[in-house]
Design a protein around this motif. Structure first.
Motif, PDB file in Angstrom:
ATOM      1  N   SER A  37       0.862  -1.183   0.000  1.00  0.00           N
ATOM      2  CA  SER A  37       0.000   0.000   0.000  1.00  0.00           C
ATOM      3  C   SER A  37       0.897   1.230   0.000  1.00  0.00           C
ATOM      4  N   PHE A  38       0.349   2.339  -0.439  1.00  0.00           N
ATOM      5  CA  PHE A  38       1.123   3.583  -0.473  1.00  0.00           C
ATOM      6  C   PHE A  38       1.688   3.896   0.913  1.00  0.00           C
ATOM      7  N   ASP A  39       0.846   3.721   1.937  1.00  0.00           N
ATOM      8  CA  ASP A  39       1.307   4.057   3.296  1.00  0.00           C
ATOM      9  C   ASP A  39       2.429   3.137   3.764  1.00  0.00           C
ATOM     10  N   GLU A  40       2.375   1.880   3.377  1.00  0.00           N
ATOM     11  CA  GLU A  40       3.481   0.979   3.753  1.00  0.00           C
ATOM     12  C   GLU A  40       4.802   1.471   3.172  1.00  0.00           C
ATOM     13  N   ILE A  41       4.731   1.963   1.934  1.00  0.00           N
ATOM     14  CA  ILE A  41       5.973   2.409   1.283  1.00  0.00           C
ATOM     15  C   ILE A  41       6.469   3.696   1.951  1.00  0.00           C
ATOM     16  N   CYS A  42       5.530   4.564   2.335  1.00  0.00           N
ATOM     17  CA  CYS A  42       5.932   5.792   3.057  1.00  0.00           C
ATOM     18  C   CYS A  42       6.481   5.433   4.428  1.00  0.00           C
ATOM     19  N   ASP A  43       5.813   4.493   5.103  1.00  0.00           N
ATOM     20  CA  ASP A  43       6.258   4.122   6.454  1.00  0.00           C
ATOM     21  C   ASP A  43       7.661   3.526   6.436  1.00  0.00           C
ATOM     22  N   ALA A  44       8.040   2.928   5.304  1.00  0.00           N
ATOM     23  CA  ALA A  44       9.351   2.254   5.237  1.00  0.00           C
ATOM     24  C   ALA A  44      10.496   3.240   5.043  1.00  0.00           C
ATOM     25  N   LYS A  45      10.181   4.507   4.810  1.00  0.00           N
ATOM     26  CA  LYS A  45      11.299   5.444   4.575  1.00  0.00           C
ATOM     27  C   LYS A  45      11.917   5.868   5.902  1.00  0.00           C
ATOM     28  N   SER A  46      13.178   6.312   5.843  1.00  0.00           N
ATOM     29  CA  SER A  46      13.873   6.722   7.068  1.00  0.00           C
ATOM     30  C   SER A  46      14.396   8.134   6.910  1.00  0.00           C
ATOM     31  N   GLY A  47      14.481   8.807   8.036  1.00  0.00           N
ATOM     32  CA  GLY A  47      15.079  10.143   8.084  1.00  0.00           C
ATOM     33  C   GLY A  47      14.459  11.080   7.066  1.00  0.00           C
ATOM     34  N   ASN A  48      15.332  11.782   6.359  1.00  0.00           N
ATOM     35  CA  ASN A  48      14.837  12.759   5.365  1.00  0.00           C
ATOM     36  C   ASN A  48      14.725  12.171   3.971  1.00  0.00           C
ATOM     37  N   GLN A  49      14.579  10.886   3.903  1.00  0.00           N
ATOM     38  CA  GLN A  49      14.521  10.225   2.590  1.00  0.00           C
ATOM     39  C   GLN A  49      13.454  10.859   1.694  1.00  0.00           C
ATOM     40  N   ILE A  50      13.804  11.015   0.421  1.00  0.00           N
ATOM     41  CA  ILE A  50      12.872  11.674  -0.513  1.00  0.00           C
ATOM     42  C   ILE A  50      12.129  10.635  -1.345  1.00  0.00           C
ATOM     43  N   GLN A  51      10.802  10.829  -1.412  1.00  0.00           N
ATOM     44  CA  GLN A  51       9.978   9.991  -2.292  1.00  0.00           C
ATOM     45  C   GLN A  51       9.140  10.891  -3.193  1.00  0.00           C
ATOM     46  N   TRP A  52       8.881  10.416  -4.384  1.00  0.00           N
ATOM     47  CA  TRP A  52       7.973  11.094  -5.306  1.00  0.00           C
ATOM     48  C   TRP A  52       6.809  10.140  -5.556  1.00  0.00           C
ATOM     49  N   LEU A  53       5.708  10.693  -6.071  1.00  0.00           N
ATOM     50  CA  LEU A  53       4.556   9.835  -6.397  1.00  0.00           C
ATOM     51  C   LEU A  53       4.337   9.796  -7.900  1.00  0.00           C
ATOM     52  N   GLN A  54       4.223   8.590  -8.447  1.00  0.00           N
ATOM     53  CA  GLN A  54       3.788   8.448  -9.849  1.00  0.00           C
ATOM     54  C   GLN A  54       2.274   8.295  -9.837  1.00  0.00           C
ATOM     55  N   LEU A  55       1.617   9.015 -10.720  1.00  0.00           N
ATOM     56  CA  LEU A  55       0.152   8.995 -10.717  1.00  0.00           C
ATOM     57  C   LEU A  55      -0.422   8.539 -12.049  1.00  0.00           C
ATOM     58  N   TYR A  56      -1.251   7.503 -11.990  1.00  0.00           N
ATOM     59  CA  TYR A  56      -2.152   7.207 -13.096  1.00  0.00           C
ATOM     60  C   TYR A  56      -3.439   7.943 -12.753  1.00  0.00           C
ATOM     61  N   VAL A  57      -3.901   8.771 -13.661  1.00  0.00           N
ATOM     62  CA  VAL A  57      -5.049   9.621 -13.342  1.00  0.00           C
ATOM     63  C   VAL A  57      -6.336   8.824 -13.498  1.00  0.00           C
ATOM     64  N   ASN A  58      -7.065   8.776 -12.388  1.00  0.00           N
ATOM     65  CA  ASN A  58      -8.325   8.029 -12.352  1.00  0.00           C
ATOM     66  C   ASN A  58      -9.440   8.836 -13.002  1.00  0.00           C
ATOM     67  N   LYS A  59     -10.338   8.116 -13.673  1.00  0.00           N
ATOM     68  CA  LYS A  59     -11.497   8.809 -14.272  1.00  0.00           C
ATOM     69  C   LYS A  59     -12.266   9.556 -13.206  1.00  0.00           C
ATOM     70  N   ASN A  60     -12.309   9.001 -12.029  1.00  0.00           N
ATOM     71  CA  ASN A  60     -12.985   9.665 -10.914  1.00  0.00           C
ATOM     72  C   ASN A  60     -11.992  10.634 -10.255  1.00  0.00           C
ATOM     73  N   ARG A  61     -12.196  11.923 -10.549  1.00  0.00           N
ATOM     74  CA  ARG A  61     -11.213  12.910 -10.093  1.00  0.00           C
ATOM     75  C   ARG A  61     -11.174  13.069  -8.565  1.00  0.00           C
ATOM     76  N   ASP A  62     -12.257  12.669  -7.885  1.00  0.00           N
ATOM     77  CA  ASP A  62     -12.208  12.743  -6.417  1.00  0.00           C
ATOM     78  C   ASP A  62     -11.182  11.748  -5.890  1.00  0.00           C
ATOM     79  N   ILE A  63     -11.151  10.550  -6.509  1.00  0.00           N
ATOM     80  CA  ILE A  63     -10.157   9.546  -6.098  1.00  0.00           C
ATOM     81  C   ILE A  63      -8.762  10.095  -6.374  1.00  0.00           C
TER      82      ILE A  63
END
Ligand SMILES: Cc1cc2nc3c(=O)[nH]c(=O)nc-3n(C[C@H](O)[C@H](O)[C@H](O)COP(=O)(O)O)c2cc1C
Length: 496
Positions: A220-246
């Motif tokens: 899950s996205f949160d698992e990957i964020c939780d696994a980072k340490s210190g000031n580690q930098i992460q970016w997000l790749q986005l597939y744009v969902n038809k449902n813009r609220d999602i």
């Protein structure tokens, strides 16, 4: 009414479309009503009706899937796993051979370059996983050219430069990093390693390398964020969902969790036909598919196509202002393939582009990122807009010399995909770390030999890229040829 300790026999009573239960991680779930809604189709669930489906479920579904999408009343309780026997499947010759290869895997120290990991991964990965990772679109011409395009660029090294000290650190999208490459987004990490993308997170941390998190991660996205340490930098790749609220929720959640940049994938309004993946009969082998967003997905062959039908094909330039309005993260368009669109991206005011053809997985005979870069920079310079946005490339980067070439031609950094997946699949985190270290060692040597003590010293006088657009390579590199897995024709059902 949930049961505290169900037995295998009790679960087996629910093995039809009329009443369908499955076991996942020691718990039983009643998925009867969910059958018709399952994004991967009902057939695949019914294959596991009344049985343990964990092994097939895991790589494709983030762990929070059941909590998110299956009503609590359908969580039937703990299963006494001592009553569940593992099904003995008929011996699969490929699998038998794979197990032999795993036992005789070369020691990690014998991997001297990134293609070595590919050669090992090909033998030790599960058939479906290898097919998903290695495949490219159609005839795989772009896939192969991504790599060979670098061989059409030659160096023009400077001599008698003081190269005693080499500094390969740089800044990408406002953050300092140890070396100008990042781990690009690649879906379904658990196909290659049981822990999935967090393996890449931990290795990236140890090497001060930036990681791009894929929308379609197995973790899950949160698992990957939780696994980072210190000031580690992460970016997000986005597939744009038809449902813009999602889409908005995903973007804003990523920003809250500290992601520094949003890479919107723009080269995949429909996923390409990746025939190796299709031929591996992903569905028949029993692996169903669900996107992180839980949206409905295509049921045609292959893992890739099955996970992608939530992606909005109507995404257009008109949507860019909306993205800028919902986030303060840097915005980068991933998958730009011509200079005209780089200029449009400048005008749209985004922070960067990735010149990329999705690792040769989308439009076959689309040009490689490095070729587009060579064509783009002179035009941006002519217009004086070369510093208006950062330019990244990905696709086929297998040596630090490839990174150096891209930087000489004006890229800020490069993305690397498959090599880290292969290193992870073959050797886990130590493999990924060794791959990163090998690149660092190569980079230091290359910078010294080309006469550039810092990244800022790399420039376009140090390469001859005149031949990059000529799409025939007289020289073939043997490592790549031996690692490359050729496309095959349909297999006959029996040998005559
Ligand atoms: C197995 C695999 C999965 C990928 N999944 C995604 C994805 O989910 N989103 C995306 O934007 N790009 C995806 N890509 C494309 C990569 O981000 C990148 O463009 C490509 O891998 C670069 O080529 P390389 O593998 O030769 O380094 C994927 C690539 C591979 C090989």
């Amino acid at each position: 009414m949930v049961n505290a300790s169900l037995t295998s026999d009790e679960i087996a009573e629910h093995s039809s479309a009329k009443s369908c239960w499955v076991i996942i991680h020691g718990k039983a779930y009643d998925v009867t009503e969910f059958l018709s809604e399952h994004p991967g189709g009902s057939k695949i669930i019914l294959k596991y009706a009344g049985k343990d489906a964990t092994e097939e479920f895991d790589p494709i579904h983030p762990p929070d899937t059941l909590d998110k999408y299956l009503d609590r009343s359908k969580h039937m309780g703990e299963v006494d796993m001592s009553t569940v026997t593992t099904e003995v499947r008929a011996a699969d010759p490929f699998e038998t051979e794979r197990q032999e290869y795993i036992k005789s895997r070369p020691p990690l120290e014998q991997c001297y370059n990134l293609l070595d990991f590919e050669a090992v991964a090909k033998r030790v990965m599960k058939k479906t996983a290898w097919a998903y990772y290695s495949s490219g679109a159609d005839d795989e011409i772009t896939l192969r050219d991504n790599h060979s395009a670098f061989h059409r660029i030659w160096f023009r090294p400077k001599v008698l430069v003081d190269v005693e000290k080499i500094d390969m650190s740089t800044t990408m999208l406002g953050t300092k990093t140890s070396i100008p490459f990042y781990v690009t987004a690649t879906a379904l990490g658990k196909l290659g390693h049981s822990e999935g993308e967090v393996v890449l997170t931990k290795a990236a941390h140890n090497h001060n390398v930036i990681q791009m998190i894929p929308t379609l991660a197995s973790c899950s996205f949160d698992e990957i964020c939780d696994a980072k340490s210190g000031n580690q930098i992460q970016w997000l790749q986005l597939y744009v969902n038809k449902n813009r609220d999602i889409t908005k929720n995903i973007v804003q959640h990523a920003e809250k969790r500290g992601c520094k940049a949003l890479f919107i994938t723009v080269d995949a309004p429909q996923l390409g036909r990746r025939e190796k993946d299709m031929r591996s009969k992903f569905e028949d082998n029993g692996t169903s598919v669900q996107s992180n967003s839980g949206e409905s997905v295509d049921r045609s062959q292959g893992a890739a196509r099955a996970i992608s039908s939530f992606i909005d094909p109507s995404l257009s330039w008109k949507d860019i202002p909306w993205f800028k309005s919902i986030t303060n993260m840097k915005i980068v368009l991933k998958g730009v393939q011509r200079v005209e669109d780089v200029i449009k991206a400048c005008e749209a005011g985004v922070d960067g582009v990735v010149l990329s053809n999705h690792g040769g997985r989308q439009l076959d005979t689309a040009p490689s990122g490095i070729e587009i870069l060579a064509a783009t920079m002179p035009i941006l310079k002519e217009r004086g807009i070369q510093n208006k946005l950062e330019i990244y490339i990905d696709g086929g980067v297998r040596r630090a010399s490839d990174i150096v070439k891209a930087l000489c031609l004006g890229a800020t950094g490069v993305g690397i995909g498959r090599p880290f997946l292969y290193a992870m699949s073959a050797y886990g985190q130590p493999g990924v770390e060794r791959a990163m270290q090998l690149l660092k060692d190569e980079m230091e040597m290359n910078m010294r030999l080309i006469g550039a003590p810092t990244i800022a010293d790399l420039n376009d006088t140090m390469v001859d890229a005149r031949g990059v657009a000529l799409h025939s390579t007289p020289i073939k590199d043997t490592l790549s040829i031996s690692a490359y897995d050729p496309l095959v024709a349909p297999a006959f059902r029996s040998k005559l």
